[in-house]
Design an enzyme around this catalytic site. Structure first.
Site, PDB file in Angstrom:
ATOM      1  CE  LYS A   6      -3.768  -2.495   2.119  1.00 28.70           C
ATOM      2  NZ  LYS A   6      -4.450  -2.932   3.339  1.00 28.70           N
ATOM      3  CD  GLN A  13      -3.335  -4.504   6.517  1.00 27.74           C
ATOM      4  OE1 GLN A  13      -3.280  -3.534   5.761  1.00 27.74           O
ATOM      5  NE2 GLN A  13      -3.940  -5.627   6.161  1.00 27.74           N
ATOM      6  CG  ASP A  35      -9.618  -0.358   4.734  1.00 24.99           C
ATOM      7  OD1 ASP A  35      -9.318  -0.652   3.548  1.00 24.99           O
ATOM      8  OD2 ASP A  35      -8.913  -0.642   5.711  1.00 24.99           O
TER       9      ASP A  35
END
Ligand code: NAD
Length: 278
Positions: A52, A96, A119
């Site tokens: 990422k 994460q 997200d």
């Protein structure tokens, strides 16, 4: 349309488009910055986080990195999120997953500002998706819609079957297909007659998390098959939830693993970051 849906190529096109957008934003004095938070040092999470960050750098998105030890207290993570929520120079926040077992994932997701929830996991954004309002959408299912559209695969009026009902893939996938006017069925671990239901699909999305479970017995001749699964086989090679060799001859299009859905997930995350400043 080629038979193999090349997610790598399509994601690369998207990244080039995003690079252009970021440059134009920079010319208007607007910077895009993503804060990436990792708790613990799970090797798979570290690979995802590094990918990422690398992709951010390629596109011109700034990334800030926060690493907390796996023993860190939940309050420590929550106060970091609060600080990032308040920072004007941070547009997106990504924590994460998975988190260590002593942390409440839903509480942590709920603490992220919905406006920075790139997200698309915050209940506000999930709710917006379910009632057809604008908001961040979970990157994997959003990437699958983009893959279908860019491969000129029509969704409207099609029988779409999603196998899997997780919050990050199956459920938002079904809502997105519905938004595109597909006729949607969600199958899961308690579904009876899975083969018959899967065989109805013009578009079959597989997110079961079981290596090579879906063989040609589950697939209608000419169906489009999207494989979300990621596993390592006995030879340590990547494979999906779909038995690729078995299904390939009878479907009209199929996503490979690797090189299908995976690269699109990161591209959509980058897209969400750019959207966060528009
Ligand atoms: P999950 O384990 O949270 O959910 C799996 C779903 O499959 C559940 O809803 C369950 O009801 C259903 N299921 C399990 N066994 C079944 C069976 N025998 N028959 C029918 N349904 C069954 O998994 P997830 O987070 O949705 O991920 C699914 C897969 O996709 C995993 O392999 C994961 O690693 C992969 N994944 C890939 C990406 C990507 O970017 N490519 C992103 C997220 C997840």
């Amino acid at each position: 349309m080629g038979k193999i849906i090349d997610g790598k190529k399509i994601s690369e096109q998207m990244k080039e488009e995003l690079k252009d957008k970021v440059e134009k934003l920079k010319a208007q004095g607007k910077k895009v910055t993503l804060a990436v938070v990792q708790v613990g040092d799970d090797p798979a999470s570290s690979v995802y986080v590094n990918n990422k960050k690398k992709t951010c750098a390629y596109i011109g998105i700034g990334s800030l990195s926060y690493e907390l030890s796996k023993e860190a207290k939940e309050e420590e993570l929550l106060s970091l999120i609060e600080e990032l929520n308040g920072r004007e120079d941070v547009n997106g926040i990504l924590v994460q997953l998975p988190l260590p077992p002593h942390m409440d994932e839903q509480k942590v997701i709920g603490a992220i500002s919905p406006k920075k929830d790139v997200d698309g996991f915050h209940p506000f954004n999930v709710g917006a998706l379910s009632i057809g309002q604008k908001g961040f959408v979970s990157c994997t299912p959003a990437g699958i819609i983009e893959l279908l559209k860019r491969s000129c695969i029509e969704i409207e009026g099609k029988e779409c079957v999603v196998i899997g009902r997780s919050n990050i893939v199956g459920k938002p996938m079904a809502l997105l297909l519905l938004r595109e006017n597909g006729t949607v069925t969600i199958a899961h671990s308690k579904t009876k007659n899975l083969k018959e239901i899967a065989k109805r699909a013009d578009i079959l999305i597989v997110a079961v998390g079981k290596a090579k479970m879906i063989t040609k017995e589950y697939v209608k001749e000419g169906a489009v098959v999207i494989d979300v699964g990621i596993h390592r086989n006995e030879q340590n090679k990547l494979c999906g939830d779909v038995d690729y060799e078995d299904v390939f001859p009878i479907c009209s299009a199929l996503t490979p693993v690797p090189g299908g859905v995976g690269p699109m997930t990161i591209a959509m995350l980058m897209n969400n970051c750019v959207e966060s400043v528009l």
